[in-house]
Motif scaffolding. Structure first.
Motif, short mmCIF file in Angstrom:
data_model
loop_
_atom_site.label_atom_id
_atom_site.label_comp_id
_atom_site.label_asym_id
_atom_site.label_seq_id
_atom_site.Cartn_x
_atom_site.Cartn_y
_atom_site.Cartn_z
N ARG A 115 -3.55 11.61 -1.03
CA ARG A 115 -4.28 10.98 0.14
C ARG A 115 -5.51 10.18 -0.35
NH1 ARG A 115 -4.14 16.49 1.64
NH2 ARG A 115 -3.08 16.97 3.47
N LEU A 116 -5.84 9.14 0.31
CA LEU A 116 -7.23 8.36 -0.07
C LEU A 116 -8.25 8.51 0.94
CD1 LEU A 116 -8.65 6.25 -1.89
CD2 LEU A 116 -7.57 4.62 -0.54
N LYS A 117 -9.37 8.92 0.76
CA LYS A 117 -10.42 9.50 1.59
C LYS A 117 -11.78 8.83 1.29
CE LYS A 117 -10.12 13.89 1.34
NZ LYS A 117 -10.33 15.39 1.85
N SER A 118 -12.60 8.67 2.17
CA SER A 118 -14.01 8.47 1.80
C SER A 118 -14.71 9.50 3.15
CB SER A 118 -14.33 6.97 2.22
OG SER A 118 -14.12 6.42 3.55
N GLY A 119 -15.24 10.54 2.46
CA GLY A 119 -16.00 11.37 3.18
C GLY A 119 -14.84 12.17 3.97
N ASN A 120 -14.82 12.33 5.07
CA ASN A 120 -13.68 13.06 5.87
C ASN A 120 -12.69 12.15 6.53
OD1 ASN A 120 -14.93 15.53 5.52
ND2 ASN A 120 -16.37 15.56 7.43
N LYS A 121 -13.01 11.09 6.13
CA LYS A 121 -12.02 10.12 6.77
C LYS A 121 -10.73 9.47 5.87
CE LYS A 121 -11.56 5.28 8.50
NZ LYS A 121 -12.14 3.99 8.63
N VAL A 122 -9.52 9.92 6.44
CA VAL A 122 -8.33 9.61 5.32
C VAL A 122 -7.84 8.18 5.83
CG1 VAL A 122 -6.04 10.33 5.12
CG2 VAL A 122 -7.62 11.99 5.58
N HIS A 123 -7.85 7.25 4.69
CA HIS A 123 -7.21 5.75 4.91
C HIS A 123 -5.92 5.85 4.87
CE1 HIS A 123 -11.36 4.34 4.63
NE2 HIS A 123 -11.71 5.24 3.54
N ASP A 124 -5.39 6.55 4.11
CA ASP A 124 -3.80 6.30 3.90
C ASP A 124 -3.46 7.77 3.19
OD1 ASP A 124 -1.36 5.48 4.13
OD2 ASP A 124 -1.35 3.80 2.96
N LYS A 125 -2.10 8.24 3.38
CA LYS A 125 -1.60 9.18 2.78
C LYS A 125 -0.08 9.09 2.75
CE LYS A 125 -0.68 12.30 6.62
NZ LYS A 125 -0.88 13.85 7.08
N LYS A 126 0.43 9.54 1.43
CA LYS A 126 1.97 9.76 1.38
C LYS A 126 2.28 11.34 0.93
CE LYS A 126 2.66 5.11 -0.50
NZ LYS A 126 3.31 4.35 -1.48
N GLU A 127 3.36 11.62 2.01
CA GLU A 127 3.63 13.02 1.73
C GLU A 127 5.15 13.21 0.85
OE1 GLU A 127 1.85 15.09 5.73
OE2 GLU A 127 3.63 13.85 6.02
N ASN A 128 5.54 14.40 0.42
CA ASN A 128 6.60 14.93 -0.21
C ASN A 128 6.90 13.65 -1.45
OD1 ASN A 128 6.89 17.04 1.37
ND2 ASN A 128 7.84 15.70 3.12
N ILE A 129 6.04 13.47 -2.21
CA ILE A 129 6.28 12.49 -3.32
C ILE A 129 6.01 13.43 -4.80
CG2 ILE A 129 5.93 10.60 -2.08
CD1 ILE A 129 3.13 10.31 -3.41
N THR A 130 6.75 12.92 -5.83
CA THR A 130 6.41 13.27 -7.18
C THR A 130 5.66 12.34 -7.80
OG1 THR A 130 8.58 12.70 -7.78
CG2 THR A 130 8.36 14.93 -7.15
N SER A 131 5.80 11.06 -7.43
CA SER A 131 5.21 9.80 -8.13
C SER A 131 4.87 8.84 -7.01
CB SER A 131 5.80 9.40 -9.40
OG SER A 131 5.92 10.08 -10.29
N GLY A 132 3.87 8.31 -6.97
CA GLY A 132 3.72 7.25 -5.96
C GLY A 132 2.32 6.73 -5.92
N ILE A 133 2.02 5.76 -5.15
CA ILE A 133 0.77 5.02 -5.19
C ILE A 133 0.23 4.52 -3.70
CG2 ILE A 133 1.92 2.58 -5.91
CD1 ILE A 133 -0.62 2.16 -7.68
#
Length: 338
Positions: free
Chosen positions: A154-172
Motif C-alpha cells: 500500500r501507498l498511503k498519506s495519513g489514513n488515505k490509501v492512494h493505491d495498493k496491490k494484493e497477493n504479490i511477492t515483488s511489485g511496485i
C-alpha cells in the motif's frame, strides 16, 4: 466338549470387553500426550534464530532427542529437550522430536514432526523527492521485493490509501501528483503487510514531504470602526515556506509601535497623525505578498456627533517575484511560521 452356560459366557465376554476398553483408553491417552511442542506453530523470519521445546508426560524415558539438519544446539533435561537453531535459512524444514518411553512395562516409541513457518519480508522502498516547489510534478514509487509468502503493498498519506496491490511477492506502485502548499508536511508511507499463522506482520517506510511556496498574507484591523482616541491593532499574517520576513511601512508617529513577538502594529489613542497607509510586505525567496491598510480620520465636522470616524481601505497586492528592497524607511520584522 462342555458348553459354557449362556449366562456365564455373557459375563466372561463383558469382562474381556471392559479390560480391553480400559487398556486401549489408557494407551491412547498416553500416546496423545506423550510429546508436545512449544510453540505449537513456530513462526520465524528468514535468517533469524529460533528456539523449540519438546516436552513429554512420560516418567520413564530411555531416549529424548532431536533429529534435524539445521545448524543448532540441543539440550535435554528431565522431561524436555530444547533445540536452539542459530539461523533459519530453509523454507521447508521440519525438525523431529522423538522419544523412547516405557509405558506399563512396554517400550513405546513416538516422534513429533514440527513444521516451521518461515517468512521473508524486508522493509519496502519508498522513493520520492524530499522537497518540491509549488506546482512541481512529483512521482512517488513504493516497492517490495523477494517476499515469501505474498504481501499486500500500500501507498498511503495519513489514513488515505492512494493505491495498493494484493497477493504479490515483488511489485511496485507509482503515484504522481502536482505539489501544492496543502502537501507541505504530509507524511507518505509505503507499507507491506503479510499474514502469517496467528498474526499480521507489517513493514513500512515513511518520509515527510516539504513543499516550498511564496507567501499568502492577510491583514486584520481591530476594531473595525475606529474613533479618535481608540487603541488600534493592525496584524499581518502569512502562510509560506520557508517562513517569511515581514517589512512594515507606516506613518512615523510616536503612538505607533511594532509588536515584539508578532507581525503587527499597535496604535495608542489614534489621532490625525496616524492617517495614512500601513503597508505589510511579506517575502521569502519564492515571492512577495503585500497588503496595504489606509486609515483616514475624517474632519471633525463630518463625523457623527462631532466624533472623528476612520475610513479604512484595504489594498491587496500580491507579487510572486524575487525579493526587492523596501527602502530605508521600512522596518523588517521576522516571524516564524506556525
Amino acid at each position: 466338549m462342555p458348553v459354557m452356560p449362556r449366562s456365564g459366557f455373557k459375563k466372561e465376554l463383558l469382562r474381556v470387553i471392559l479390560y480391553l476398553s480400559c487398556c486401549t483408553l489408557h494407551y491412547a491417552v498416553g500416546q496423545d500426550n506423550l510429546l508436545v511442542s512449544e510453540p505449537k506453530v513456530p513462526v520465524v523470519k528468514y535468517g533469524e534464530p529460533l528456539t523449540l521445546v519438546c516436552k513429554t508426560s512420560c516418567t520413564n524415558i530411555s531416549l529424548l532427542a532431536w533429529e534435524t539438519s539445521l545448524d543448532s544446539n540441543k539440550t535435554t533435561e528431565k522431561n524436555k529437550t530444547t533445540l536452539h537453531i542459530y539461523n533459519v535459512t530453509q523454507f521447508n524444514t521440519a525438525p523431529r522430536c522423538f522419544i523412547n518411553c516405557h509405558l506399563n512395562t512396554r517400550l513405546t516409541q513416538k516422534s513429533l514432526k514440527i513444521e516451521i513457518f518461515v517468512y521473508k519480508l524486508s522493509a519496502p522502498v519508498l522513493t520520492m523527492k524530499s522537497k518540491a516547489f509549488d506546482g512541481d510534478n512529483v512521482l512517488i514509487t513504493c516497492k517490495v521485493s523477494d517476499s515469501q509468502p505474498s504481501v499486500t503493498l500500500r501507498l498511503k498519506s495519513g489514513n488515505k490509501v492512494h493505491d495498493k496491490k494484493e497477493n504479490i511477492t515483488s511489485g511496485i506502485i507509482e503515484h504522481t501528483f502536482i505539489a501544492s502548499r496543502k502537501h507541505n508536511g504530509m507524511k507518505f508511507t509505503c507499507e507491506a503487510e503479510m499474514k502469517v499463522p496467528g498474526k499480521t506482520i507489517t513493514e513500512l517506510n515513511s518520509t515527510i514531504f516539504n513543499v516550498f511556496y511564496a507567501p499568502i498574507t492577510e491583514v486584520h484591523v481591530h476594531p473595525e470602526n475606529i474613533s479618535q482616541g481608540d487603541n488600534v491593532t493592525i496584524v499581518c499574517t502569512a502562510d509560506s515556506n520557508p517562513p517569511a520576513i515581514y517589512n512594515w511601512t507606516y506613518p512615523l508617529c510616536p503612538n505607533a509601535q511594532i509588536f515584539e513577538n508578532s507581525s503587527g502594529i499597535q496604535i495608542s489613542k489614534t489621532d490625525s497623525s496616524n492617517n495614512g497607509n500601513y503597508t505589510c510586505r511579506v517575502s521569502n525567496q519564492h515571492g512577495d505578498a503585500v497588503r496595504v491598510v489606509e486609515i483616514q480620520l475624517q474632519d471633525e465636522e463630518k463625523g457623527r456627533g462631532g466624533t472623528n470616524v476612520a475610513v479604512i481601505v484595504v489594498v491587496v497586492v500580491i507579487v510572486v517575484a524575487a525579493i526587492v528592497s523596501v527602502g530605508a524607511a521600512s522596518i523588517p520584522y521576522y516571524k516564524k511560521r506556525t
